[in-house]
Design a protein around this motif. Structure first.
Motif, PDB file in Angstrom:
ATOM      1  N   LEU A   1      63.658  14.352  42.952  1.00 31.22           N
ATOM      2  CA  LEU A   1      62.555  14.548  42.332  1.00 31.22           C
ATOM      3  C   LEU A   1      62.567  14.484  40.708  1.00 31.22           C
ATOM      4  O   LEU A   1      61.576  14.696  40.067  1.00 31.22           O
ATOM      5  CB  LEU A   1      62.075  15.905  42.729  1.00 31.22           C
ATOM      6  CG  LEU A   1      61.712  16.398  44.204  1.00 31.22           C
ATOM      7  CD1 LEU A   1      61.590  17.727  44.516  1.00 31.22           C
ATOM      8  CD2 LEU A   1      60.859  15.473  44.498  1.00 31.22           C
ATOM      9  N   GLY A   2      63.864  14.040  40.399  1.00 29.01           N
ATOM     10  CA  GLY A   2      64.013  14.424  38.882  1.00 29.01           C
ATOM     11  C   GLY A   2      63.779  15.609  38.231  1.00 29.01           C
ATOM     12  O   GLY A   2      63.511  15.744  36.991  1.00 29.01           O
ATOM     13  N   ALA A   3      64.162  16.537  38.867  1.00 32.02           N
ATOM     14  CA  ALA A   3      64.135  17.973  38.269  1.00 32.02           C
ATOM     15  C   ALA A   3      64.842  18.265  36.935  1.00 32.02           C
ATOM     16  O   ALA A   3      64.368  18.957  36.114  1.00 32.02           O
ATOM     17  CB  ALA A   3      64.098  19.062  39.322  1.00 32.02           C
ATOM     18  N   GLU A   4      65.845  17.828  37.099  1.00 36.12           N
ATOM     19  CA  GLU A   4      66.844  18.072  35.996  1.00 36.12           C
ATOM     20  C   GLU A   4      66.381  17.472  34.602  1.00 36.12           C
ATOM     21  O   GLU A   4      66.465  18.076  33.713  1.00 36.12           O
ATOM     22  CB  GLU A   4      68.242  17.416  36.362  1.00 36.12           C
ATOM     23  CG  GLU A   4      69.276  17.983  37.323  1.00 36.12           C
ATOM     24  CD  GLU A   4      70.399  17.348  37.482  1.00 36.12           C
ATOM     25  OE1 GLU A   4      71.393  18.245  38.088  1.00 36.12           O
ATOM     26  OE2 GLU A   4      70.613  16.287  37.234  1.00 36.12           O
ATOM     27  N   ALA A   5      65.973  16.375  34.594  1.00 35.55           N
ATOM     28  CA  ALA A   5      65.365  15.713  33.320  1.00 35.55           C
ATOM     29  C   ALA A   5      64.158  16.706  33.073  1.00 35.55           C
ATOM     30  O   ALA A   5      63.925  16.985  31.723  1.00 35.55           O
ATOM     31  CB  ALA A   5      64.903  14.424  33.495  1.00 35.55           C
TER      32      ALA A   5
ATOM     33  N   ASP B   1      59.074  27.492  36.266  1.00 32.42           N
ATOM     34  CA  ASP B   1      58.130  27.764  37.282  1.00 32.42           C
ATOM     35  C   ASP B   1      56.641  26.705  37.362  1.00 32.42           C
ATOM     36  O   ASP B   1      56.482  26.336  38.346  1.00 32.42           O
ATOM     37  CB  ASP B   1      57.290  29.168  37.002  1.00 32.42           C
ATOM     38  CG  ASP B   1      58.203  30.203  37.254  1.00 32.42           C
ATOM     39  OD1 ASP B   1      59.223  30.051  38.207  1.00 32.42           O
ATOM     40  OD2 ASP B   1      58.009  31.541  36.839  1.00 32.42           O
ATOM     41  N   ASN B   2      56.511  26.396  36.274  1.00 35.17           N
ATOM     42  CA  ASN B   2      55.428  25.077  36.046  1.00 35.17           C
ATOM     43  C   ASN B   2      55.843  23.910  36.762  1.00 35.17           C
ATOM     44  O   ASN B   2      55.374  23.269  37.435  1.00 35.17           O
ATOM     45  CB  ASN B   2      54.980  24.950  34.464  1.00 35.17           C
ATOM     46  CG  ASN B   2      54.053  26.232  34.160  1.00 35.17           C
ATOM     47  OD1 ASN B   2      53.439  26.813  34.958  1.00 35.17           O
ATOM     48  ND2 ASN B   2      53.927  26.282  32.825  1.00 35.17           N
ATOM     49  N   ILE B   3      57.272  23.654  36.474  1.00 43.18           N
ATOM     50  CA  ILE B   3      57.647  22.270  36.982  1.00 43.18           C
ATOM     51  C   ILE B   3      57.791  22.354  38.487  1.00 43.18           C
ATOM     52  O   ILE B   3      57.615  21.515  39.151  1.00 43.18           O
ATOM     53  CB  ILE B   3      59.213  22.398  36.258  1.00 43.18           C
ATOM     54  CG1 ILE B   3      59.074  22.034  34.778  1.00 43.18           C
ATOM     55  CG2 ILE B   3      60.203  21.060  37.169  1.00 43.18           C
ATOM     56  CD1 ILE B   3      60.553  21.681  34.155  1.00 43.18           C
ATOM     57  N   ASN B   4      58.459  23.476  39.077  1.00 42.32           N
ATOM     58  CA  ASN B   4      58.454  23.661  40.441  1.00 42.32           C
ATOM     59  C   ASN B   4      56.965  23.484  41.027  1.00 42.32           C
ATOM     60  O   ASN B   4      57.035  22.905  41.981  1.00 42.32           O
ATOM     61  CB  ASN B   4      58.915  25.133  40.716  1.00 42.32           C
ATOM     62  CG  ASN B   4      60.518  25.190  40.511  1.00 42.32           C
ATOM     63  OD1 ASN B   4      61.121  24.300  40.417  1.00 42.32           O
ATOM     64  ND2 ASN B   4      61.013  26.283  40.087  1.00 42.32           N
ATOM     65  N   LYS B   5      55.941  24.170  40.612  1.00 43.07           N
ATOM     66  CA  LYS B   5      54.785  23.975  41.116  1.00 43.07           C
ATOM     67  C   LYS B   5      54.479  22.599  41.128  1.00 43.07           C
ATOM     68  O   LYS B   5      53.704  21.971  42.136  1.00 43.07           O
ATOM     69  CB  LYS B   5      53.715  24.793  40.046  1.00 43.07           C
ATOM     70  CG  LYS B   5      53.876  26.335  40.284  1.00 43.07           C
ATOM     71  CD  LYS B   5      52.835  26.989  39.404  1.00 43.07           C
ATOM     72  CE  LYS B   5      53.026  28.581  39.808  1.00 43.07           C
ATOM     73  NZ  LYS B   5      51.987  29.315  38.655  1.00 43.07           N
ATOM     74  N   LYS B   6      54.499  21.963  40.142  1.00 42.42           N
ATOM     75  CA  LYS B   6      54.268  20.338  39.819  1.00 42.42           C
ATOM     76  C   LYS B   6      55.130  19.675  40.884  1.00 42.42           C
ATOM     77  O   LYS B   6      54.387  18.745  41.386  1.00 42.42           O
ATOM     78  CB  LYS B   6      54.411  19.674  38.486  1.00 42.42           C
ATOM     79  CG  LYS B   6      53.510  20.247  37.400  1.00 42.42           C
ATOM     80  CD  LYS B   6      53.788  19.823  36.059  1.00 42.42           C
ATOM     81  CE  LYS B   6      52.725  20.560  35.111  1.00 42.42           C
ATOM     82  NZ  LYS B   6      53.006  20.188  33.921  1.00 42.42           N
ATOM     83  N   LEU B   7      56.086  19.945  41.289  1.00 47.85           N
ATOM     84  CA  LEU B   7      57.031  19.303  42.097  1.00 47.85           C
ATOM     85  C   LEU B   7      56.863  19.582  43.557  1.00 47.85           C
ATOM     86  O   LEU B   7      57.289  19.139  44.545  1.00 47.85           O
ATOM     87  CB  LEU B   7      58.464  19.473  42.007  1.00 47.85           C
ATOM     88  CG  LEU B   7      59.048  18.768  40.719  1.00 47.85           C
ATOM     89  CD1 LEU B   7      60.619  19.174  40.144  1.00 47.85           C
ATOM     90  CD2 LEU B   7      58.716  17.266  40.501  1.00 47.85           C
TER      91      LEU B   7
END
Length: 236
Positions: free
Chosen positions: A133-137, A170-176
């Motif tokens: 998902l590219g979460a790290e970047a 938290d915002n990143i997680n919601k978007k993913l």
């Protein structure tokens, strides 16, 4: 065939390694060992605990039917269930627990958020996990944003700064589409992937052994069985 001994060796590697990890984990969690358990006595207890866990694992493998067919989802699921039973009975780590233990021990003394995130990336790569998902970047971008606002590196003991970073995460997680309540599902998916990979390794080794046997004169006219017809219980 040489397959039985190699299969047993593989089993010992899998469950012996997990047993040792579990013992190390509980040793880290416990208080300093009393004098009576230091030195040789403590080593003896660790050895006996690892031996017990390994014997428990092999005892279950002697009873459960495992089909070496990584291409069959039903076989992978059944194998994963056997592995889960072994972990529960032998008190071994699940893969997610082993990852958490690695993270806890590797990062406990890291003072800043950037090194922490870079260490998480290193652990992920070494464990063979992918960041699909590219979460790290996105997490690093969030850190850059917070540090830019703070005008200094973010330290993990900075409660206000870390709260801002967690809000960004938290915002990143919601978007993913990542939700905390879905974590058990993600853990289950991970265990299924691991089960499939282990079955693929067992099948590869079985085929390698049978291919070697076919080249020997005494076996040249003997038909080799399909790997999925092998019953592991007969080899342990």
């Amino acid at each position: 065939m040489a397959f039985p001994s190699r299969l047993l060796s593989r089993s010992k590697q899998l469950y012996g390694g997990q047993a040792i990890s579990s013992v190390r984990y509980f040793a880290k969690k416990s208080e300093a060992a009393p004098a009576s358990l230091k030195g040789d006595e403590m080593l003896k207890n660790v050895f006996l605990d690892v031996k017990r866990k390994l014997e428990t694992a092999l005892g279950i493998l002697r009873k459960e039917k495992i089909t070496i067919a990584p291409e069959d989802p039903a076989a992978v699921s059944q194998y994963a269930n056997v592995m889960k039973t072994i972990r529960e009975k032998a008190e071994l780590f699940s893969e997610s627990q082993r990852i958490k233990y690695t993270i806890d021990t590797r990062t406990k003394d890291i003072p800043d958020a950037r090194t922490y995130l870079l260490t998480l990336k290193e652990i992920r790569i070494k464990r063979g996990l992918t960041d699909e998902l590219g979460a790290e970047a996105k997490m690093m971008d969030a850190l850059e944003k917070i540090e830019s606002e703070l005008k200094k590196p973010l330290m993990r003991n900075d409660k206000k700064g870390m709260a801002l970073l967690m809000a960004e995460f938290d915002n990143i997680n919601k978007k993913l589409g990542i939700r905390k309540e879905d974590l058990p599902k993600y853990e289950e998916e991970l265990e299924q992937k691991i089960a499939k990979a282990q079955l693929e390794e067992l099948k590869k080794e079985a085929l390698e052994v049978m291919d070697t046997q076919k080249k020997r004169e005494e076996f040249k006219d003997e038909a080799m069985p399909d790997a999925k017809s092998l019953d592991i219980r007969n080899f342990i």
